[in-house]
Design an enzyme around this catalytic site. Structure first.
Site, PDB file in Angstrom:
ATOM      1  N   LYS A 116       0.818  -1.225   0.000  1.00 33.82           N
ATOM      2  CA  LYS A 116       0.000   0.000   0.000  1.00 33.82           C
ATOM      3  C   LYS A 116       0.847   1.269   0.000  1.00 33.82           C
ATOM      4  CE  LYS A 116      -4.179  -2.206   1.570  1.00 33.82           C
ATOM      5  NZ  LYS A 116      -3.700  -3.611   1.550  1.00 33.82           N
TER       6      LYS A 116
HETATM    7  C1  LIG Z   1      -4.482  -4.555   1.073  1.00 31.86           C
HETATM    8  C2  LIG Z   1      -3.774  -5.821   0.886  1.00 31.86           C
HETATM    9  C3  LIG Z   1      -4.222  -6.770  -0.037  1.00 31.86           C
HETATM   10  C4  LIG Z   1      -5.497  -6.599  -0.831  1.00 31.86           C
HETATM   11  O1  LIG Z   1      -5.445  -5.549  -1.784  1.00 31.86           O
HETATM   12  P1  LIG Z   1      -6.786  -4.924  -2.360  1.00 31.86           P
HETATM   13  O2  LIG Z   1      -6.352  -3.796  -3.206  1.00 31.86           O
HETATM   14  O3  LIG Z   1      -7.589  -4.467  -1.179  1.00 31.86           O
HETATM   15  O4  LIG Z   1      -7.490  -5.989  -3.106  1.00 31.86           O
HETATM   16  C5  LIG Z   1      -3.474  -7.917  -0.211  1.00 31.86           C
HETATM   17  N1  LIG Z   1      -2.364  -8.132   0.525  1.00 31.86           N
HETATM   18  C6  LIG Z   1      -1.914  -7.249   1.432  1.00 31.86           C
HETATM   19  C7  LIG Z   1      -0.704  -7.574   2.222  1.00 31.86           C
HETATM   20  C8  LIG Z   1      -2.593  -6.063   1.632  1.00 31.86           C
HETATM   21  O5  LIG Z   1      -2.138  -5.195   2.540  1.00 31.86           O
END
Ligand SMILES: *Cc1c(COP(=O)(O)O)cnc(C)c1O
Length: 501
Positions: A116
């Site tokens: 993120k």
């Molecule tokens: C947020 C997250 C996801 C999922 O991503 P999305 O965009 O919400 O589908 C998968 N793995 C990790 C480690 C995350 O932090």
């Protein structure tokens, strides 16, 4: 002439042309929908070849420029440089590892060791610019519902940002001990972290209710604040994610693993459907992506949707070892539904989901979706055995979310016989989920999270991300736990605190 990209709501209820600065400031559309660009810009072969010679910062500002046409080139350049420069990321911000013939796209080399960061390091710059560009006189209060990684990555991105405060709600039982500690230790005078008794969907629907509440809006306005979001419902969060899929394709070209036009399949470990939607948009821009594999954990509502055309959230919610994917309402699916079914049908699907808990899309819609996306899921035992087998066979240590994707990529290949190049999105450092990774390796004892990190380091020899290593000795700053019904009151309390400062 100058092309201007306008934004529209997935529910078709917002009149007038909206600029990207406006939608980044706004977050959710007023009709309850999500903002999407009116059209998807095309990337030609010539542009892809040019991009493959650029560094990540240059690629990011070029690609964002196609969507954020009201930002100047200099603005995007400096935002990208601040976000992806050497203070935040290694010189190659996204790593490509070749394992067992597949390419693993490591998206977690940023400051919080989570993918993120890729979006949340740049989004605050886009928002600060948006306040200026739209002549906004109020300051922004960012509300975030998180299942773990978003919260920390958003706090880190927004800490001490200009004219912006941030308040994060997380489900007390839905995040790892390391994630809790990361959030509880967040620095910055404009940040607040609160745990709620409930799961991620409780946190998310609580935040959505506050966004829709006109009384709260008026009370905040008196304090000189307005609400905005950092969740992937915000276009400013989603757009930067498109960049790394394009960049990965370019990198495979540069490394001569593919030539332009070769189809690359992509597997994405999915929760709120933001990451995978960014990949879908890259494909719609013309990047030669073949199938996109939507990988879910035991909360396999999306797998069922892709197989049957019925999205039904009325099911057991599982707390898994891949908690960032423990989601029953994948918000960004709405953008896919809009892109494949149009605003009218998208609105009615969303209405059914909120009123009845499920919806069924028309046949033509699910067929169009299936041409690009297919769904697989990976239960807890398979997640653990995938971690163990990747480590034991290939000396590659995936985290629990990446393991779900690795397993699903394998399932797709088995079922389809498709042997195109496979790119797998890796979304977290294994150290962020050290206890579960240790358990999967059969090496867990009674250790706490930090002992687990050290033990994992002894076993794997992989360097512990510096900031994670430093976390243990830090003193938590936030420890508030509230009922989900008190979220609104907590927002108003923090707002008063922030408006005074
Ligand atoms: C947020 C997250 C996801 C999922 O991503 P999305 O965009 O919400 O589908 C998968 N793995 C990790 C480690 C995350 O932090």
């Amino acid at each position: 002439e100058l092309f201007v990209m306008n934004y529209i709501s997935t529910r078709g209820g917002v009149k007038g042309k909206k600029t990207s600065a406006y939608v980044i400031k706004q977050g959710l559309a007023d009709d309850g929908g999500l903002y999407v660009p009116e059209q998807i810009p095309a990337l030609s072969e010539v542009e892809m070849c040019a991009l493959s010679k650029m560094n990540y910062i240059q690629k990011a500002s070029y690609i964002l420029g196609l969507f954020l046409t009201d930002y100047t080139e200099e603005e995007l350049n400096s935002a990208a440089a601040a976000a992806y420069g050497s203070r935040k990321f290694p010189s190659l911000p996204v790593g490509l590892s070749q394992v067992n013939g597949d390419f693993i796209l490591e998206l977690w080399h940023g400051p919080t060791s989570a993918f993120k960061d890729m979006a949340l390091q740049i989004m605050p710059h886009l928002l600060s610019l948006a306040l200026k560009k739209t002549g906004e006189d109020k300051n922004a209060l960012i509300l975030v519902a998180t299942s773990g990684d978003t919260g920390k990555a958003a706090l880190e991105g927004y800490a001490d940002a200009d004219r912006v405060s941030i308040q994060v709600f997380y489900p007390i039982e839905g995040v790892s001990g390391i994630q809790k500690k990361q959030m509880a230790c967040q620095r910055g005078k404009n940040v607040m972290v609160t745990a709620i008794k409930g799961n991620f969907d409780d946190a998310q629907s609580g935040v959505k209710e506050i966004f829709a509440d006109r009384d709260t809006e008026a009370l905040l306005s008196e304090k000189g604040l307005f609400l905005s979001s950092a969740n992937s419902i915000n276009w400013g969060r989603l757009a930067p994610q498109i960049v790394y899929y394009i960049s990965a394709y370019c990198e495979l070209m540069r490394l001569k693993r593919i030539k332009y036009g070769d189809l690359v399949n992509v597997t994405v470990p999915t929760g709120n459907f933001g990451n995978i939607l960014a990949c879908y948009i890259a494909k719609k821009m013309g990047v030669p992506i073949g199938k996109i594999i939507c990988a879910s954990n035991s909360n396999n509502v999306l797998t069922d949707f892709l197989n049957t055309g019925v999205y039904d959230k009325r099911r057991t919610f599982y707390t898994t070892i891949s908690p960032s994917m423990d989601i029953l309402i994948s918000s960004n699916l709405e953008r896919l539904l809009f892109m494949t079914a149009g605003a009218k049908r998208c609105s009615s699907y969303m209405k059914n989901l909120s009123e009845k808990g499920f919806f069924e899309v028309d046949n033509d819609v699910i067929e169009v979706i299936r041409a690009d996306i297919c769904g697989f899921y990976c239960g807890e035992e398979n997640t653990k055995s995938t971690i163990a087998s990747y480590f034991n066979k290939y000396n590659y240590l995936p985290d629990t979310h990446t393991a779900v994707a690795l397993f699903c990529a394998g399932e797709y290949k088995k079922k389809s016989g498709d042997d195109s190049v496979m790119l797998i999105a890796s979304t977290a450092s294994p150290y962020k989920f050290a206890p579960a990774v240790l358990t999967s390796l059969g090496a867990a004892g009674q250790e706490n999270d930090f002992e687990a990190i050290r033990k994992l380091n002894e076993i794997s020899g992989i360097k512990i991300p510096t900031r994670l290593a430093a976390l243990e000795s830090k003193k938590p700053r936030f420890n508030t736990v509230i009922e989900k019904s008190d979220m609104k009151r907590e927002v108003l309390r923090f707002a008063s605190e922030q408006s005074k400062s």
